[in-house]
Design an enzyme around this catalytic site. Structure first.
Site, PDB file in Angstrom:
ATOM      1  N   ASP A   1       1.015  -1.246  -0.229  1.00 39.59           N
ATOM      2  CA  ASP A   1      -0.396   0.168   0.392  1.00 39.59           C
ATOM      3  C   ASP A   1       0.900   1.066   0.389  1.00 39.59           C
ATOM      4  OD1 ASP A   1      -2.067   1.885   0.289  1.00 39.59           O
ATOM      5  OD2 ASP A   1      -2.174   1.201   2.772  1.00 39.59           O
TER       6      ASP A   1
ATOM      7  N   LYS B   1       0.604   4.317  -2.836  1.00 40.67           N
ATOM      8  CA  LYS B   1      -0.398   4.918  -3.051  1.00 40.67           C
ATOM      9  C   LYS B   1       0.967   5.774  -4.109  1.00 40.67           C
ATOM     10  CE  LYS B   1      -3.579   5.008   1.041  1.00 40.67           C
ATOM     11  NZ  LYS B   1      -2.770   4.454   1.586  1.00 40.67           N
TER      12      LYS B   1
ATOM     13  N   ASN C   1       5.389   8.646 -16.085  1.00 41.37           N
ATOM     14  CA  ASN C   1       7.047   7.141 -16.546  1.00 41.37           C
ATOM     15  C   ASN C   1       7.253   6.811 -14.897  1.00 41.37           C
ATOM     16  OD1 ASN C   1       7.099   6.922 -19.187  1.00 41.37           O
ATOM     17  ND2 ASN C   1       7.969   8.410 -19.771  1.00 41.37           N
TER      18      ASN C   1
ATOM     19  N   THR D   1      -9.729   7.721   2.936  1.00 45.01           N
ATOM     20  CA  THR D   1     -10.775   7.529   4.675  1.00 45.01           C
ATOM     21  C   THR D   1     -10.771   8.467   5.130  1.00 45.01           C
ATOM     22  OG1 THR D   1      -9.830   5.507   5.470  1.00 45.01           O
ATOM     23  CG2 THR D   1     -11.907   4.825   3.788  1.00 45.01           C
TER      24      THR D   1
ATOM     25  N   GLN E   1      -9.468   7.750  11.418  1.00 41.62           N
ATOM     26  CA  GLN E   1     -10.714   7.359  10.046  1.00 41.62           C
ATOM     27  C   GLN E   1     -11.811   7.795  10.040  1.00 41.62           C
ATOM     28  OE1 GLN E   1      -9.334   5.390   7.279  1.00 41.62           O
ATOM     29  NE2 GLN E   1      -8.555   4.246   7.871  1.00 41.62           N
TER      30      GLN E   1
ATOM     31  N   ARG F   1      -6.292  -2.297  13.267  1.00 46.86           N
ATOM     32  CA  ARG F   1      -6.016  -1.595  14.860  1.00 46.86           C
ATOM     33  C   ARG F   1      -7.135  -2.822  15.517  1.00 46.86           C
ATOM     34  NH1 ARG F   1      -6.323   3.297  13.388  1.00 46.86           N
ATOM     35  NH2 ARG F   1      -4.255   4.544  13.291  1.00 46.86           N
TER      36      ARG F   1
END
EC number: 4.1.1.23
Length: 226
Positions: free
Chosen positions: A58, A60, A66, A117, A186, A207
């Protein structure tokens, strides 16, 4: 629906200990930015050595086309099973990544991040100057047409994305609190029943599992409900 366990603890040793404790369960493992920067590709190898875990890295990705494609190719060769990038990087960037990865003998699943989120409606609008639902629709069409495999989104956008694209377009939903636990940082969180109702293909739980005294038992309870 698959369970993806977030390895977000403060040390490699703690994350590996959790992986060993979950050995034999049908779960994915999510490795985030902190763990990967700290522990590197060797950590992925160690996780794969515990048992036949599938790993979602993860990171992102978000850069010029490129550079994103170069990074995605390097990550793919590490041997992870799923990666992600930001849909807001644009259609050209996403197509460039997919073209590069599709030229490999095998590639990981590639998902696009719609909206973090941690955003609520007002924060999202302040950054993107756009309604959250409208942006998610736009990002999902862009990602689908670019040839990606799915989206990272909140539970509340999962059905919207599938209705906009295809039921086969995967949705991975962070911010799941399976038994009503605290939302922490969140904003758009949901429980297991909502995730099932909204058609999530993967749920990410962190968690509530790794802060439990019995993480394997929590995973088994979740697996029993999905």
């Amino acid at each position: 629906m698959k369970l993806c366990v977030a390895l977000d603890m403060a040390s490699k040793e703690a994350n590996l200990a959790l992986a060993h404790e979950l050995s034999g369960l049908d779960v994915w493992l999510k490795v985030g930015l902190r763990a990967y920067l700290r522990d590197g590709a060797k950590f992925i190898e160690e996780l794969k050595g515990v048992t036949d875990f599938r790993v979602f890295l993860d990171l992102k990705l978000y850069d010029i086309p490129n550079t994103m494609a170069d990074a995605a190719e390097v990550i793919a060769k590490v041997g992870v099973d799923m990666i992600n990038l930001h849909a807001s990087s644009g259609t050209h960037a996403m197509r460039t990544v997919m073209s590069r990865l599709n030229a490999l003998p095998s590639r990981p699943l590639v998902l696009a991040v719609s909206a973090l989120t941690s955003f609520d409606e007002s924060e999202f609008s302040a950054v993107y100057n756009e309604n959250l639902a409208a942006a998610v629709r736009k990002f999902s069409v862009m990602s689908y047409e670019a040839g990606l495999d799915g989206m990272v989104c909140s539970v509340f956008e999962s059905r919207l994305i599938k209705d906009t694209t295809s039921t086969d377009f995967l949705t991975l939903t962070p911010g799941v609190r399976p038994f009503g636990e605290s939302a922490d940082d969140q904003k758009r969180v949901a429980d297991l029943s909502a995730a099932k109702e909204q058609g999530s293909d993967f749920i990410v739980v962190g968690r509530p599992i790794y802060e439990s005294n019995e993480p394997r038992e929590i995973c088994e309870r979740i697996l029993g409900k999905i």
